[in-house]
Design an enzyme around this catalytic site. Structure first.
Site, PDB file in Angstrom:
ATOM      1  N   SER A  49       6.124   7.267  31.370  1.00  0.00           N
ATOM      2  CA  SER A  49       4.727   7.660  31.158  1.00  0.00           C
ATOM      3  C   SER A  49       4.395   9.087  31.582  1.00  0.00           C
ATOM      4  O   SER A  49       3.320   9.584  31.255  1.00  0.00           O
ATOM      5  CB  SER A  49       3.781   6.684  31.854  1.00  0.00           C
ATOM      6  OG  SER A  49       3.594   5.551  31.033  1.00  0.00           O
ATOM      7  N   LYS A  52       3.071  11.585  29.082  1.00  0.00           N
ATOM      8  CA  LYS A  52       1.649  11.791  28.778  1.00  0.00           C
ATOM      9  C   LYS A  52       1.112  13.101  29.342  1.00  0.00           C
ATOM     10  O   LYS A  52       0.032  13.542  28.957  1.00  0.00           O
ATOM     11  CB  LYS A  52       0.838  10.600  29.268  1.00  0.00           C
ATOM     12  CG  LYS A  52       1.163   9.306  28.526  1.00  0.00           C
ATOM     13  CD  LYS A  52       0.325   8.153  29.027  1.00  0.00           C
ATOM     14  CE  LYS A  52       0.659   6.866  28.291  1.00  0.00           C
ATOM     15  NZ  LYS A  52       1.753   6.116  28.906  1.00  0.00           N
ATOM     16  N   SER A 104      -3.055   5.299  31.896  1.00  0.00           N
ATOM     17  CA  SER A 104      -1.733   5.425  31.286  1.00  0.00           C
ATOM     18  C   SER A 104      -1.627   4.641  29.979  1.00  0.00           C
ATOM     19  O   SER A 104      -0.610   4.028  29.671  1.00  0.00           O
ATOM     20  CB  SER A 104      -0.639   4.977  32.268  1.00  0.00           C
ATOM     21  OG  SER A 104       0.641   5.369  31.787  1.00  0.00           O
TER      22      SER A 104
END
Length: 198
Positions: A49, A52, A104
């Site tokens: 993640s 991102k 997230s």
């Protein structure tokens, strides 16, 4: 700067003596870029993640955060974490940004990709172009959300460089520094909370 001084003030041992369970790590000075600590800094690893960071950066740089978009199937049909987007819902890009950096949300990352790049594949090309622009030579993106792929990787050092670069963007800095944010989805108010304990 104050935060690093605070860490050094309360830490009676040198950083080099600290032990980490992580297989790879880097601590850099956010202003100068000087590496203060490293452990396998150039080892290529999956970035999950933390992908991102790049997606949010491009959204901040190329998206009008006040623009409202309509959620499409391409945005929400993704596995993993979600900010709660549904097909047909209207949402501002600013709320998408918070959905990525606080919750997230993989749906938020896909929504940003489609809104900014016109589609996920084109947006991934934009991510890789930006990586080269920043000078990241051991980083490659396959998805805007961080779902694993054969050529989706970075290093601790390059992730630190990307984060340092992204923090210079005011919208990125403010959103990822926010403790919580209340947004409205389909007339329902929801609160997104930052899970980063720092």
């Amino acid at each position: 700067c104050f935060f690093l001084v605070l860490i050094f003030a309360i830490c009676p041992v040198p950083i080099s003596a600290l032990s980490l369970s992580a297989g790879s790590a880097v601590l850099i000075d956010a202003v100068s870029g000087e590496v203060l600590y490293s452990k396998n800094p150039d080892k290529r690893l999956s970035m999950a993640s933390t992908t991102k960071i790049m997606t949010a950066l491009l959204l901040c740089e190329y998206g009008d955060l006040q623009r409202e978009i309509t959620v499409t199937p391409e945005m929400v049909y993704v596995e993993g974490t979600s900010m709660g987007l549904k097909v047909g819902m209207k949402v501002r890009l600013e709320d998408i940004l918070y959905g990525m950096l606080l919750a997230s949300g993989n749906d938020a990352a896909n929504a940003a990709a489609v809104a900014v790049g016109g589609g996920i594949e084109n947006f991934v090309s934009m991510m890789n172009d930006k990586a080269r622009e920043i000078g990241l030579i051991n980083t490659h993106f396959n998805t805007p959300s961080g779902l694993d792929g054969d050529s989706h990787y970075t290093t601790a050092y390059e992730l630190a460089l990307l984060t340092r670069y992204a923090l210079n963007n005011d919208d990125f800095f403010f959103s990822c520094s926010t403790k919580s944010k209340t947004i409205e989805l389909d007339g329902v108010k929801i609160t997104l909370a930052n899970h980063n304990r720092l």
